[in-house]
Design a protein around this motif. Structure first.
Motif, PDB file in Angstrom:
ATOM      1  N   ALA A  28    -107.135  57.032  26.163  1.00 54.02           N
ATOM      2  CA  ALA A  28    -108.129  57.907  26.133  1.00 54.02           C
ATOM      3  C   ALA A  28    -108.782  58.179  24.970  1.00 54.02           C
ATOM      4  O   ALA A  28    -108.176  58.085  23.834  1.00 54.02           O
ATOM      5  CB  ALA A  28    -107.501  59.546  26.633  1.00 54.02           C
ATOM      6  N   ALA A  29    -110.184  58.289  24.624  1.00 53.02           N
ATOM      7  CA  ALA A  29    -110.724  58.323  23.314  1.00 53.02           C
ATOM      8  C   ALA A  29    -111.754  59.403  23.356  1.00 53.02           C
ATOM      9  O   ALA A  29    -112.674  59.541  24.263  1.00 53.02           O
ATOM     10  CB  ALA A  29    -111.520  56.994  23.167  1.00 53.02           C
ATOM     11  N   GLY A  30    -111.270  60.630  22.531  1.00 47.25           N
ATOM     12  CA  GLY A  30    -112.253  61.834  22.360  1.00 47.25           C
ATOM     13  C   GLY A  30    -112.651  62.593  23.661  1.00 47.25           C
ATOM     14  O   GLY A  30    -113.305  63.083  23.796  1.00 47.25           O
ATOM     15  N   VAL A  31    -111.524  62.808  24.377  1.00 44.55           N
ATOM     16  CA  VAL A  31    -111.446  63.267  25.846  1.00 44.55           C
ATOM     17  C   VAL A  31    -111.418  64.981  25.573  1.00 44.55           C
ATOM     18  O   VAL A  31    -110.792  65.476  24.798  1.00 44.55           O
ATOM     19  CB  VAL A  31    -110.352  62.938  26.769  1.00 44.55           C
TER      20      VAL A  31
ATOM     21  N   ALA B  42    -112.168  75.203  26.808  1.00 45.33           N
ATOM     22  CA  ALA B  42    -111.684  73.607  26.413  1.00 45.33           C
ATOM     23  C   ALA B  42    -110.145  73.554  26.877  1.00 45.33           C
ATOM     24  O   ALA B  42    -109.372  74.049  25.769  1.00 45.33           O
ATOM     25  CB  ALA B  42    -112.015  73.394  25.148  1.00 45.33           C
ATOM     26  N   LEU B  43    -109.968  72.919  27.927  1.00 46.20           N
ATOM     27  CA  LEU B  43    -108.379  72.746  28.245  1.00 46.20           C
ATOM     28  C   LEU B  43    -108.035  71.438  27.424  1.00 46.20           C
ATOM     29  O   LEU B  43    -106.702  71.352  27.248  1.00 46.20           O
ATOM     30  CB  LEU B  43    -108.198  72.404  29.669  1.00 46.20           C
ATOM     31  N   LEU B  44    -108.715  70.582  27.092  1.00 49.69           N
ATOM     32  CA  LEU B  44    -108.507  69.312  26.033  1.00 49.69           C
ATOM     33  C   LEU B  44    -109.775  69.294  25.184  1.00 49.69           C
ATOM     34  O   LEU B  44    -111.010  69.516  25.728  1.00 49.69           O
ATOM     35  CB  LEU B  44    -108.298  68.167  26.994  1.00 49.69           C
TER      36      LEU B  44
ATOM     37  N   PRO C 274     -96.306  73.879  24.587  1.00 50.27           N
ATOM     38  CA  PRO C 274     -95.686  75.081  25.386  1.00 50.27           C
ATOM     39  C   PRO C 274     -96.912  75.097  26.756  1.00 50.27           C
ATOM     40  O   PRO C 274     -97.614  74.455  26.765  1.00 50.27           O
ATOM     41  CB  PRO C 274     -96.337  76.037  24.322  1.00 50.27           C
ATOM     42  N   ASN C 275     -96.287  76.285  27.365  1.00 53.00           N
ATOM     43  CA  ASN C 275     -97.321  76.383  28.567  1.00 53.00           C
ATOM     44  C   ASN C 275     -98.890  76.668  28.377  1.00 53.00           C
ATOM     45  O   ASN C 275     -99.162  77.207  27.318  1.00 53.00           O
ATOM     46  CB  ASN C 275     -96.925  77.525  29.457  1.00 53.00           C
ATOM     47  N   GLY C 276     -99.615  76.005  29.065  1.00 51.43           N
ATOM     48  CA  GLY C 276    -101.060  75.972  29.048  1.00 51.43           C
ATOM     49  C   GLY C 276    -101.478  75.159  27.669  1.00 51.43           C
ATOM     50  O   GLY C 276    -102.818  75.402  27.169  1.00 51.43           O
ATOM     51  N   ALA C 277    -100.714  74.004  27.248  1.00 48.50           N
ATOM     52  CA  ALA C 277    -101.232  73.402  25.986  1.00 48.50           C
ATOM     53  C   ALA C 277    -102.243  72.342  26.580  1.00 48.50           C
ATOM     54  O   ALA C 277    -102.859  71.842  25.843  1.00 48.50           O
ATOM     55  CB  ALA C 277    -100.035  72.724  25.522  1.00 48.50           C
ATOM     56  N   GLY C 278    -102.169  71.903  27.903  1.00 49.03           N
ATOM     57  CA  GLY C 278    -103.068  70.882  28.178  1.00 49.03           C
ATOM     58  C   GLY C 278    -102.626  69.614  28.846  1.00 49.03           C
ATOM     59  O   GLY C 278    -103.001  68.628  29.230  1.00 49.03           O
ATOM     60  N   LYS C 279    -101.252  69.709  28.897  1.00 47.59           N
ATOM     61  CA  LYS C 279    -100.375  68.435  29.347  1.00 47.59           C
ATOM     62  C   LYS C 279    -100.887  67.947  30.775  1.00 47.59           C
ATOM     63  O   LYS C 279    -101.050  66.840  30.892  1.00 47.59           O
ATOM     64  CB  LYS C 279     -98.905  68.787  29.546  1.00 47.59           C
TER      65      LYS C 279
ATOM     66  N   ASN D 253    -102.836  74.179  22.553  1.00 48.73           N
ATOM     67  CA  ASN D 253    -104.357  74.685  22.805  1.00 48.73           C
ATOM     68  C   ASN D 253    -105.243  73.440  22.917  1.00 48.73           C
ATOM     69  O   ASN D 253    -106.443  73.350  22.498  1.00 48.73           O
ATOM     70  CB  ASN D 253    -104.799  75.349  21.520  1.00 48.73           C
ATOM     71  N   GLY D 254    -104.795  72.476  23.695  1.00 48.44           N
ATOM     72  CA  GLY D 254    -105.690  71.323  24.159  1.00 48.44           C
ATOM     73  C   GLY D 254    -105.951  70.148  23.059  1.00 48.44           C
ATOM     74  O   GLY D 254    -106.545  69.439  23.179  1.00 48.44           O
ATOM     75  N   ARG D 255    -105.329  70.411  21.955  1.00 46.89           N
ATOM     76  CA  ARG D 255    -105.572  69.536  20.867  1.00 46.89           C
ATOM     77  C   ARG D 255    -103.804  68.773  20.426  1.00 46.89           C
ATOM     78  O   ARG D 255    -102.932  69.516  20.784  1.00 46.89           O
ATOM     79  CB  ARG D 255    -105.892  70.161  19.481  1.00 46.89           C
TER      80      ARG D 255
END
Length: 262
Positions: free
Chosen positions: A12-15, A23-25, A43-48, A218-220
């Motif tokens: 994945a590149a710059g998704v 922004a989830l990711l 953590p929960n909601g991190a975007g996994k 937080n998606g990063r």
């Protein structure tokens, strides 16, 4: 581990994934190689789970690129892709009264009418044995406990013998012994040459079994690398918003993450 110069199995590149204005990711880039076990944590909601969906094609990124075996993911046919990678999602509920063996046999469906269909019985037997569910083979899935269903779903994915496994929190419903068994099996698949990506909440399981880890917040991506490199007390305390310490295991030397209490 496969050198970084070799074409990743999945990349994945710059998704970026945005839902309801959030922004989830956000600018996430990763590469999964054959022969490694890569754990994604946070953590929960991190975007996994969002990341897993982007990597498997279950959702389309709003920006960025996802490739499988060097080709854009969108260029793969579903049947072709299903023979190259297996996916285990969090929701493994089965309401129809299939037996455990019948569910595991579903993992062989992509190989029907191919030369590898001859492997079906052996592959199913091996997966059932590896997941420690042989005694459940004749049971109807709705009658199983949550942990037994999780092991059945994992055996189905393993039976596919795809060469790449994407696993979303497969240990969530498992007891201690079966958590260890599953991670050992996942690591063994990586040692045999498979590419394995696993989403976990348990930092210590990741530290014990993963070749590399990615920590999301937080998606990063906030940390990536070997567990000893990425799992520092400072980083984990900040990401999980609770003070922790990281101490070496007395035998393996791998880090053990402990919350600071009292």
């Amino acid at each position: 581990m496969i050198p970084a110069t070799e074409t990743p199995v999945c990349e994945a590149a710059g998704v970026r994934v945005v839902r309801a204005g959030r922004a989830l990711l956000d600018d996430v880039s990763i590469a999964l190689h054959a022969g490694e076990l890569l754990a994604v944590l946070g953590p929960n909601g991190a975007g996994k789970s969002t990341l897993l969906g982007a990597l498997t094609g279950d959702l389309s990124p709003d920006a960025g690129d996802v490739r499988f075996a060097g080709r854009p993911l969108k260029d793969w046919g579903l049947g072709e892709l299903s023979r190259r990678r297996g996916v285990l999602l969090q929701d493994t509920a089965t309401s129809f009264p299939f037996t455990v063996r019948e569910v595991v046999e579903m993992g062989r469906a992509p190989w029907r009418r191919t030369a590898r269909a001859a492997e079906d019985e052996e592959a199913v037997d091996a997966a059932i044995a590896a997941a420690d569910i042989a005694h459940l083979s004749g049971r109807r899935v709705p009658s199983l406990s949550g942990g037994e269903r999780a092991r059945t779903a994992f055996a189905r994915v393993v039976a596919g013998r795809t060469g790449a496994l994407f696993l979303d929190e497969p240990t969530a419903a498992l007891d201690l012994g079966h958590q260890e068994d599953l991670l050992r099996l996942a690591r063994d698949r990586a040692r045999a040459g498979d590419a394995v990506l696993i989403i976990l909440h348990d930092l210590n399981l990741a530290a014990a079994y993963a070749d590399r880890v990615i920590l999301l917040q937080n998606g990063r991506i906030v940390a990536a690398g070997g567990p000893d490199e990425a799992f520092t007390a400072e980083t984990l305390s900040a990401v999980y918003r609770t003070p922790v310490e990281v101490i070496p295991h007395p035998v393996t030397g791998r880090g053990i993450v402990l919350p600071l209490r009292g």
